[in-house]
Write a protein that holds these residues in place. Structure first.
Motif, mmCIF file in Angstrom:
data_model
loop_
_atom_site.group_PDB
_atom_site.id
_atom_site.type_symbol
_atom_site.label_atom_id
_atom_site.label_comp_id
_atom_site.label_asym_id
_atom_site.label_seq_id
_atom_site.Cartn_x
_atom_site.Cartn_y
_atom_site.Cartn_z
ATOM 1 N N HIS A 31 0.835 -1.195 0.000
ATOM 2 C CA HIS A 31 0.000 0.000 0.000
ATOM 3 C C HIS A 31 0.870 1.244 0.000
ATOM 4 C CE1 HIS A 31 -3.813 -2.089 0.752
ATOM 5 N NE2 HIS A 31 -3.115 -2.908 1.514
ATOM 6 N N ALA A 41 -3.346 3.937 4.463
ATOM 7 C CA ALA A 41 -3.005 3.861 3.041
ATOM 8 C C ALA A 41 -3.906 4.780 2.238
ATOM 9 C CB ALA A 41 -3.158 2.426 2.551
ATOM 10 N N CYS A 43 -5.717 4.073 -0.093
ATOM 11 C CA CYS A 43 -6.999 3.420 -0.366
ATOM 12 C C CYS A 43 -7.875 3.378 0.880
ATOM 13 C CB CYS A 43 -6.764 2.007 -0.900
ATOM 14 S SG CYS A 43 -6.004 0.898 0.284
ATOM 15 N N CYS A 59 -0.705 -2.062 -4.370
ATOM 16 C CA CYS A 59 -2.155 -2.031 -4.209
ATOM 17 C C CYS A 59 -2.764 -1.205 -5.335
ATOM 18 C CB CYS A 59 -2.499 -1.439 -2.854
ATOM 19 S SG CYS A 59 -4.247 -1.127 -2.617
ATOM 20 N N CYS A 62 -4.559 1.979 -4.132
ATOM 21 C CA CYS A 62 -3.624 3.042 -3.767
ATOM 22 C C CYS A 62 -3.059 3.708 -5.015
ATOM 23 C CB CYS A 62 -2.483 2.475 -2.927
ATOM 24 S SG CYS A 62 -2.931 2.131 -1.220
HETATM 25 ZN ZN LIG Z 1 -3.982 0.183 -0.764
#
Ligand SMILES: [Zn+2]
Length: 71
Positions: A31, A41, A43, A59, A62
């Protein structure tokens, strides 16, 4: 030749030697985080205690957010 500061954007430095963690409950995803909030992160995932720059695939969520921020 390249003497640029070793400062990777959005990714914590210095984590290439961290061994693979499979039984710690971590997703094996790398991440991305910001300097302002290194425990969350991009995300939205809580990455407290995650290894930094693990040898895992990035990720996707991300990356998508990072691309959006660069826009
Ligand atoms: Zn992520």
């Amino acid at each position: 030749m390249s003497r640029v500061p070793a400062r990777a954007p959005n990714v914590h430095p210095g984590c290439r030697n961290v061994p693979r963690i499979g039984d710690g409950g971590f997703e094996e995803l790398c991440h991305l985080v910001t300097e302002e909030d290194p425990d969350t992160a991009l995300c939205g995932r809580d990455v407290t205690g995650y290894p930094w720059n693990p040898p895992w695939p990035r990720c996707e969520a991300c990356l998508a957010v990072a691309r959006g921020q660069l826009n």
